[in-house]
Design an enzyme around this catalytic site. Structure first.
Site, PDB file in Angstrom:
ATOM      1  N   TYR A  70       0.839  -1.204   0.000  1.00 42.45           N
ATOM      2  CA  TYR A  70       0.000   0.000   0.000  1.00 42.45           C
ATOM      3  C   TYR A  70       0.876   1.257   0.000  1.00 42.45           C
ATOM      4  CZ  TYR A  70      -4.165  -2.842   0.894  1.00 42.45           C
ATOM      5  OH  TYR A  70      -5.176  -3.759   0.800  1.00 42.45           O
ATOM      6  N   LEU A  82     -17.573   0.002  -0.789  1.00 43.83           N
ATOM      7  CA  LEU A  82     -18.328   0.963  -1.608  1.00 43.83           C
ATOM      8  C   LEU A  82     -17.922   0.822  -3.069  1.00 43.83           C
ATOM      9  CD1 LEU A  82     -18.211   4.172   0.651  1.00 43.83           C
ATOM     10  CD2 LEU A  82     -20.022   2.442   0.488  1.00 43.83           C
TER      11      LEU A  82
END
Ligand SMILES: NC(=O)c1ccc[n+]([C@@H]2O[C@H](COP(=O)([O-])OP(=O)(O)OC[C@H]3O[C@@H](n4cnc5c(N)ncnc54)[C@H](OP(=O)(O)O)[C@@H]3O)[C@@H](O)[C@H]2O)c1
Length: 310
Positions: free
Chosen positions: A59, A215
């Site tokens: 990340y 989402l």
């Protein structure tokens, strides 16, 4: 018929003694700010009741940031405010290397865990996950590396991400302790985990599913008009309108309803919040206020898949 509601109580991760909040905070998009901004996000999440923070060594990889940057920034936050560490469960992952792209050899897992510990500035990673299946990685070798890290006290529990049920079984067969978590993509928009056996296996083996991109990576934040401009736009816009209607009825945001949709599944899904805006973390936590009827939950699924249930 009783509504489907969501408990705000902490929950166990699989059959382990690790306990997590019902929603987690994801650090994929965390890199690239100063330490004060990063600390504000971590503290806001903790104040709102989030205790699980999901990392991966990769990340940060992006245009202006690099492999390791998210963990390193989080480590700087912990160095500045070491008291935060005791309030959180830290998860990380290894196994993706740009250009390879997957390596789950024992040598890489061991080195990656050591590197993550150093970047995060912690003594132990609570939950260590294999990020993606490596077709060239023998599960016995993966299990041996994870078992050694666990017995050395460098990791507490083990999870996998993007594994199929058969890949979970193959790894579990070589471990003497249960896999605590799996991490599939799961949202009302991307709901294949309902039918590919991933959530069923969580119910069977008592593993906790951590839902990535709950989402849809942001598509659930689009306006219906923006959605209509996409190739799959009619179906997406229709789902967003159903979410908005239920959100209005319940006095919460669409975000809360979408998060809650993942959480009422009986496998006890923990969605991983992805927003980097402090004010949106509360919207996500409002998922705990949502109550669905079965009809409403199915209505969202039907709109998302664009065809009725049989
Ligand atoms: N295991 C894996 O392979 C894998 C893959 C992907 C992700 N993950 C994990 O899942 C976590 C979450 O993934 P994600 O970031 O894709 O989650 P997400 O919640 O599906 O998407 C978050 C993105 O949506 C945007 N967004 C737009 N409208 C929003 C709204 N109303 N509310 C909240 N966000 C809105 C956010 O932008 P703003 O920041 O501007 O709000 C952010 O860029 C990651 O941090 C990581 O821990 C794992």
């Amino acid at each position: 018929m009783n509504p489907l509601s969501i408990s705000n109580a902490p929950r166990s991760l699989g059959r382990s003694s690790l306990r997590s909040s019902p929603l987690a905070y994801g650090c994929w998009r965390f890199a690239g700010t100063d330490v004060a901004t990063a600390r504000a996000k971590v503290e806001a999440a903790l104040e709102l009741g989030v205790t699980l923070f999901d990392h991966a060594d990769i990340y940060g990889y992006g245009d202006d940031t690099q492999f390791g940057d998210a963990e390193a920034l989080f480590g700087e936050v912990l160095a500045e405010a070491p008291e935060l560490r005791d309030r959180m469960v830290i998860a990380s992952k290894c196994g993706i290397i740009i250009g390879v792209p997957y390596d789950s050899s024992a040598a890489w897992i061991t080195q990656a865990a050591e590197d993550s510990l150093r970047r995060l500035q912690v003594d132990v990673i609570d939950l260590y996950q294999i990020h993606r299946p490596d077709f060239l990685g023998h599960p016995a070798e993966i299990a041996e590396a994870l078992t050694r890290l666990r017995s050395e006290g460098k990791i507490r529990e083990v999870g996998v991400s993007n594994y199929s049920p058969s890949q979970v079984r193959a790894l579990q067969a070589h471990l003497s302790f249960p896999i605590a978590t799996v991490q599939p993509e799961f949202s009302c928009w991307r709901h294949h985990a309902l039918r590919d056996g991933v959530l069923d296996q969580c119910l069977e083996l008592q593993m906790t599913p951590l839902a990535w991109s709950p989402l849809g990576g942001g598509v659930i934040g689009l306006s219906p008009e923006e959605a209509e401009g996409r190739p799959d736009g009619a179906r997406l816009a229709s789902m967003l309108r159903v979410l908005d209607r239920i959100a209005d009825e319940q006095g919460v945001s669409r975000t809360a309803v979408a998060m809650a949709w993942t959480m009422v599944h009986p496998a006890g899904v923990i969605p991983i919040i992805g927003t980097q805006r402090v004010e949106r973390i509360q919207q996500c936590m409002d998922a705990l206020k949502v109550e669905f009827t079965r009809t409403q939950w199915n209505e969202i699924l039907v709109a998302a898949q664009g065809e009725p249930l049989p």
